[in-house]
Design an enzyme around this catalytic site. Structure first.
Site, PDB file in Angstrom:
ATOM      1  N   ARG A  93      22.218  13.302 -13.860  1.00  0.00           N
ATOM      2  CA  ARG A  93      21.956  12.321 -12.870  1.00  0.00           C
ATOM      3  C   ARG A  93      20.992  12.946 -11.765  1.00  0.00           C
ATOM      4  O   ARG A  93      20.141  12.212 -11.137  1.00  0.00           O
ATOM      5  CB  ARG A  93      23.185  11.659 -12.189  1.00  0.00           C
ATOM      6  CG  ARG A  93      22.844  10.609 -11.173  1.00  0.00           C
ATOM      7  CD  ARG A  93      24.043   9.828 -10.620  1.00  0.00           C
ATOM      8  NE  ARG A  93      25.255  10.694 -10.467  1.00  0.00           N
ATOM      9  CZ  ARG A  93      25.647  11.309  -9.510  1.00  0.00           C
ATOM     10  NH1 ARG A  93      24.866  11.631  -8.583  1.00  0.00           N
ATOM     11  NH2 ARG A  93      26.859  11.912  -9.665  1.00  0.00           N
ATOM     12  N   TYR A 146       4.689 -10.207  -6.711  1.00  0.00           N
ATOM     13  CA  TYR A 146       5.802 -10.423  -7.988  1.00  0.00           C
ATOM     14  C   TYR A 146       6.639 -10.955  -7.813  1.00  0.00           C
ATOM     15  O   TYR A 146       7.567 -10.669  -6.716  1.00  0.00           O
ATOM     16  CB  TYR A 146       5.853  -9.066  -8.491  1.00  0.00           C
ATOM     17  CG  TYR A 146       6.622  -8.797  -9.735  1.00  0.00           C
ATOM     18  CD1 TYR A 146       6.600  -9.668 -10.963  1.00  0.00           C
ATOM     19  CD2 TYR A 146       7.830  -7.965  -9.587  1.00  0.00           C
ATOM     20  CE1 TYR A 146       7.433  -9.639 -11.956  1.00  0.00           C
ATOM     21  CE2 TYR A 146       8.616  -7.865 -10.689  1.00  0.00           C
ATOM     22  CZ  TYR A 146       8.789  -8.737 -11.918  1.00  0.00           C
ATOM     23  OH  TYR A 146       9.538  -8.719 -12.722  1.00  0.00           O
ATOM     24  N   ASP A 219       2.198  -0.974  -4.687  1.00  0.00           N
ATOM     25  CA  ASP A 219       2.674  -1.167  -6.155  1.00  0.00           C
ATOM     26  C   ASP A 219       1.312  -1.092  -6.785  1.00  0.00           C
ATOM     27  O   ASP A 219       0.609  -2.055  -6.728  1.00  0.00           O
ATOM     28  CB  ASP A 219       3.328  -2.375  -6.330  1.00  0.00           C
ATOM     29  CG  ASP A 219       3.985  -2.630  -7.895  1.00  0.00           C
ATOM     30  OD1 ASP A 219       3.245  -1.924  -8.873  1.00  0.00           O
ATOM     31  OD2 ASP A 219       4.667  -3.565  -7.813  1.00  0.00           O
ATOM     32  N   LYS A 244       4.993  -0.553 -18.254  1.00  0.00           N
ATOM     33  CA  LYS A 244       3.747  -1.385 -18.327  1.00  0.00           C
ATOM     34  C   LYS A 244       2.621  -0.131 -18.934  1.00  0.00           C
ATOM     35  O   LYS A 244       2.903   0.452 -19.732  1.00  0.00           O
ATOM     36  CB  LYS A 244       3.318  -1.801 -16.958  1.00  0.00           C
ATOM     37  CG  LYS A 244       4.380  -2.708 -16.286  1.00  0.00           C
ATOM     38  CD  LYS A 244       5.085  -3.658 -17.228  1.00  0.00           C
ATOM     39  CE  LYS A 244       5.818  -4.838 -16.681  1.00  0.00           C
ATOM     40  NZ  LYS A 244       6.983  -4.491 -15.738  1.00  0.00           N
TER      41      LYS A 244
END
Length: 446
Positions: A93, A146, A219, A244
């Site tokens: 982690r 978005y 972004d 993406k």
């Protein structure tokens, strides 16, 4: 594992050959023209983007000579005595060798000082917002943000007493008026935006934000670092949904944060470890594989999108086409200035309205009706009903007759033919701009 130890686990992106990115954007004459060759204006001995994507942090394995970074699936690591960490690794982690390679590569791609791989683009967005904002603070977001970002800001951060203002970030005076000096902590920018493909001037926004004591976050998902590097234009932090274009094959979910600010990097890394929204090693490995072909894929995405946009603009059933590479797009001059090319996303509205948009999404054969974007395959969707349903009945609501395309890397003529046959099927059922002179000249103007 503390932030210092976690940072030590990542290979030094400044070691070895100079893998800094040359950032001289191309200028394009029109939507039909391909990207101009990049000049050689980057620093001497600096590597080109294509070289960085393949080599940054990805030297052959010193033990076996493997030319592909190893996949380290371990969740924990043996220690040589209490606190004797091998390479700084303790628990996955906090840091994982495969993730460390990915973060080194992402740092180099965006020209930053540190990168953090996250479990999703929304996890990356949430981490940045929580690192920067405190109760009582204010943020500025795009008027066409978005839907997932708006939902997080309006329905989650609002419960933490963080206020927001949505504004057209392409309008400098409106943005200046929306910023509250001393209270606004962050200007959140998308460029191009999702799904309206609005272009904002990153350098101008950075000046506005910094003059008011705020940070600028960008972004960069739609552009990818291949087409645009916001840090070089003045942004403080960059966010990606790596699901993406960076991944590029619709087979992972991930996110990334990159910054050139060491203090901000420490705050972000603390939250990455404390909240634990990290990707698994195999997703990191797949993402590295995708990144190695990012430049060639993006060149094809852009070329295909130009071809598709041109054909859409000529069809009588199409009302307007939204593509930053069309000279009629209001953001075209800024896109030329700050982008290498104009991306693989195209949005358009239909003269036949909402019903025509819904019907079109069922008529395509190569364009698959699905959410998401940036994969090698072409996708079509109806934002108002799908990706942006969360902004319905809000000031950010998108037009009901808007269709969004993620243009893949298939044969460009095949894609144009698919859209033509789908649109032709609408001609008798819905009004067209050929019959409505009020819309006749509007394709390509927004």
């Amino acid at each position: 594992m503390d932030a210092t130890a976690a940072s030590a686990a990542s290979p030094d992106p400044n070691s070895g050959p100079d893998l800094s990115v040359g950032r001289d954007p191309a200028v394009h004459a029109d939507v039909g023209a391909g990207p101009e060759p990049r000049s050689s204006g980057r620093a001497q001995n600096a590597a080109g983007f294509e070289t960085i994507a393949i080599h940054a942090g990805q030297e052959p394995d010193p033990t076996t000579g493997a030319v592909v970074p190893p996949l380290h699936l371990a969740s924990t690591y043996a220690q040589d005595g209490v606190g004797g960490l091998r390479g700084g690794f303790e628990y996955s982690r906090s840091s994982n060798p495969t993730r460390a390679v990915l973060e080194t590569c992402l740092t180099a791609l965006e020209g930053g000082r540190a990168a953090l791989a996250m479990s999703s683009g929304m996890a990356a967005t949430d981490t940045v917002l929580r690192a920067v904002c405190r109760p009582g603070d204010h943020i500025v977001i795009p008027a066409d943000a978005y839907g997932g970002t708006y939902r997080l800001v309006a329905r989650v951060l609002s419960q933490w007493n963080v206020e927001h203002t949505a504004v057209d970030l392409a309008d400098a005076e409106a943005t200046r008026a929306a910023i509250r000096p001393g209270v606004t902590r962050l200007v959140w920018c998308e460029t191009p935006t999702n799904p309206m493909l609005t272009i904002a001037d990153i350098g101008a926004l950075a000046t506005l934000a910094h003059d008011a004591g705020a940070l600028l976050a960008v972004d960069n998902t739609f552009a990818s670092p291949y087409l645009q590097q916001p840090l070089s234009l003045g942004a403080d932090v960059v966010v990606h949904s790596t699901t993406k274009y960076l991944g590029g094959h619709s087979d992972i979910v991930g996110g990334a944060i990159i910054t050139a600010d060491p203090d901000l990097a420490e705050r972000l890394r603390f939250l990455q470890n404390a909240a634990g929204a990290v990707p698994g090693p195999f997703d990191c490995w797949l993402l590295l594989r995708g990144i190695r072909t990012l430049p060639v894929r993006m060149d094809r995405h852009c070329a295909n999108a130009r071809h598709v946009a041109t054909h859409l603009a000529a069809h009588p059933a199409v009302e307007t086409v939204r593509y930053p590479g069309m000279p009629g797009h209001p953001g075209y001059p800024v896109a030329v200035k700050q982008m290498r090319d104009f991306g693989g996303m195209v949005s358009f509205t239909l003269s036949g309205g909402h019903a025509a948009a819904l019907e079109l999404c069922t008529r395509t054969r190569l364009f698959t009706l699905a959410e998401s974007l940036g994969g090698v395959e072409s996708l079509i969707e109806h934002p108002a009903s799908m990706t942006h349903a969360s902004v319905a009945d809000s000031p950010l609501a998108v037009p009901a007759n808007l269709v969004r395309l993620s243009v893949g890397i298939e044969n460009a003529d095949d894609l144009a033919d698919d859209l033509r046959q789908a649109l032709d099927g609408l001609s008798t059922a819905f009004p067209s701009k050929a019959a409505d002179t009020t819309t006749a000249g509007r394709a390509g103007s927004s």
